[in-house]
Design an enzyme around this catalytic site. Structure first.
Site, PDB file in Angstrom:
ATOM      1  N   CYS A  44       1.019  -1.219   0.142  1.00 22.28           N
ATOM      2  CA  CYS A  44       0.036   0.134   0.047  1.00 22.28           C
ATOM      3  C   CYS A  44       1.048   1.317   0.138  1.00 22.28           C
ATOM      4  O   CYS A  44       0.423   2.155  -0.666  1.00 22.28           O
ATOM      5  CB  CYS A  44      -0.843  -0.056   1.117  1.00 22.28           C
ATOM      6  SG  CYS A  44      -2.080  -1.400   1.371  1.00 22.28           S
ATOM      7  N   ARG A  83     -13.271  -0.756  -2.525  1.00 22.79           N
ATOM      8  CA  ARG A  83     -11.719  -0.037  -2.843  1.00 22.79           C
ATOM      9  C   ARG A  83     -10.622  -0.729  -2.342  1.00 22.79           C
ATOM     10  O   ARG A  83      -9.472  -0.751  -3.182  1.00 22.79           O
ATOM     11  CB  ARG A  83     -11.973   1.310  -1.819  1.00 22.79           C
ATOM     12  CG  ARG A  83     -10.754   2.484  -1.959  1.00 22.79           C
ATOM     13  CD  ARG A  83     -10.197   2.934  -3.290  1.00 22.79           C
ATOM     14  NE  ARG A  83      -9.556   2.067  -4.201  1.00 22.79           N
ATOM     15  CZ  ARG A  83      -9.260   2.336  -5.502  1.00 22.79           C
ATOM     16  NH1 ARG A  83      -9.770   3.572  -6.020  1.00 22.79           N
ATOM     17  NH2 ARG A  83      -8.552   1.538  -6.151  1.00 22.79           N
ATOM     18  N   CYS A 137      -7.484  -2.156  -4.660  1.00 22.63           N
ATOM     19  CA  CYS A 137      -6.176  -2.016  -4.221  1.00 22.63           C
ATOM     20  C   CYS A 137      -5.307  -3.003  -4.408  1.00 22.63           C
ATOM     21  O   CYS A 137      -4.045  -3.377  -4.886  1.00 22.63           O
ATOM     22  CB  CYS A 137      -5.963  -1.167  -3.011  1.00 22.63           C
ATOM     23  SG  CYS A 137      -6.340   0.627  -2.987  1.00 22.63           S
ATOM     24  N   HIS A 143       1.264   4.954  -1.572  1.00 24.31           N
ATOM     25  CA  HIS A 143       0.349   6.166  -0.655  1.00 24.31           C
ATOM     26  C   HIS A 143       1.232   6.155   0.822  1.00 24.31           C
ATOM     27  O   HIS A 143       0.857   6.717   1.838  1.00 24.31           O
ATOM     28  CB  HIS A 143      -0.989   5.555  -0.129  1.00 24.31           C
ATOM     29  CG  HIS A 143      -1.880   5.571  -1.189  1.00 24.31           C
ATOM     30  ND1 HIS A 143      -2.589   6.663  -1.766  1.00 24.31           N
ATOM     31  CD2 HIS A 143      -2.469   4.522  -1.859  1.00 24.31           C
ATOM     32  CE1 HIS A 143      -3.058   6.336  -2.684  1.00 24.31           C
ATOM     33  NE2 HIS A 143      -3.335   4.948  -2.919  1.00 24.31           N
TER      34      HIS A 143
END
Length: 264
Positions: free
Chosen positions: A173, A221, A225, A177
């Site tokens: 992740c 969501r 991802c 981000h």
């Protein structure tokens, strides 16, 4: 010659002015134009009806569902989720909590709902309910509880998962981000290791996706991802997805909720 020079100068000045308008500004304008007619409003209306409607094998409404602030209290609940619930002795996000209520109050089979594809059957109803409940806390600040031992554990698990690199592309992740100033093509990527600001990241979902005409919940969501990282899909309401929600939600403390938002 003088006219040519003036024309060239005007062109260069105009080009410089256009260059000052970033791709992010253009996307923001695009979203603003769409916001007045956000189709999420249709899902909100459906969700409110579902909350009050007597359904399921027990023919009962969800109006006694406890989302963390007492039976039936909706306003303010969304900005404090995920959190620990004593009756299930689990940390739950909004969607997994809704499934628990649908199971205990209405008699639905929670395991069957969890196995249903997003956008279909009762799973579509869970998304509509989540959209309405999120909208009931629009404008409020995120303030997830993080004092219960299980809440602390889930935050730490979510943090580890956020930075865990794996899969065929060695992604995590955090690859997208985990720091400021990252982007994919025209899309700015918020830094979710801290509070990215009002209405950004965790504070914008559920959201309506214009690109595929669907309402996306946070569970969907996160599934997408994982797809983009070339990971296997996590199970709906899994500890992994709830832990990631706890990590991002605690980090978003103080951010204003704009959900349901609208996305490209």
């Amino acid at each position: 010659m003088k006219r040519w020079t003036l024309a060239l100068a005007a062109t260069l000045i105009g080009g410089a002015a256009l260059a000052q308008k970033s791709a992010s500004d253009g996307i923001a304008e695009y979203r603003a134009m769409l916001a007045d007619g956000n189709p999420a409003e249709l899902f909100e209306a459906k969700g409110e009806d579902l909350w009050k409607q007597k359904r399921g094998p027990k023919n009962v409404s969800l109006e006694k569902c406890d989302l963390g602030k007492g039976p039936g209290v909706v306003k303010g609940a969304f900005v404090e989720l995920p959190r620990h619930f004593a009756d299930t002795n689990k940390v739950q996000d909004l969607e997994s909590r809704l499934v628990s209520c649908m199971e205990t109050l209405q008699g639905f089979n929670g395991a069957e709902i969890a196995k249903t594809a997003f956008g279909r059957g009762e799973q579509a109803n869970v998304t509509a309910l989540a959209t309405w409940i999120a909208a009931e806390s629009r404008g409020m600040k995120f303030n997830l509880p993080n004092s219960h031992q299980q809440e602390k554990v889930m935050y730490e698990v979510g943090k580890r998962l956020f930075f865990m690199r794996s899969g065929t592309h060695d992604f995590s992740c955090a690859s997208c981000h985990g720091e400021d100033g990252k982007r994919i093509r025209l899309q700015d990527l918020p830094n979710l290791t801290k509070n990215p600001g009002d209405g950004i990241g965790f504070a914008a979902w559920p959201a309506y996706r214009v690109s595929n005409g669907q309402m996306w919940s946070m569970q969907l969501r996160l599934n997408d991802c994982y797809r983009q990282q070339r990971f296997p899909y996590p199970l709906f309401g899994s500890d992994a997805t709830v832990a990631l929600g706890a990590y991002m939600g605690v980090n978003a403390k103080g951010a204003e909720n704009i959900a349901p938002a609208i996305k490209r």
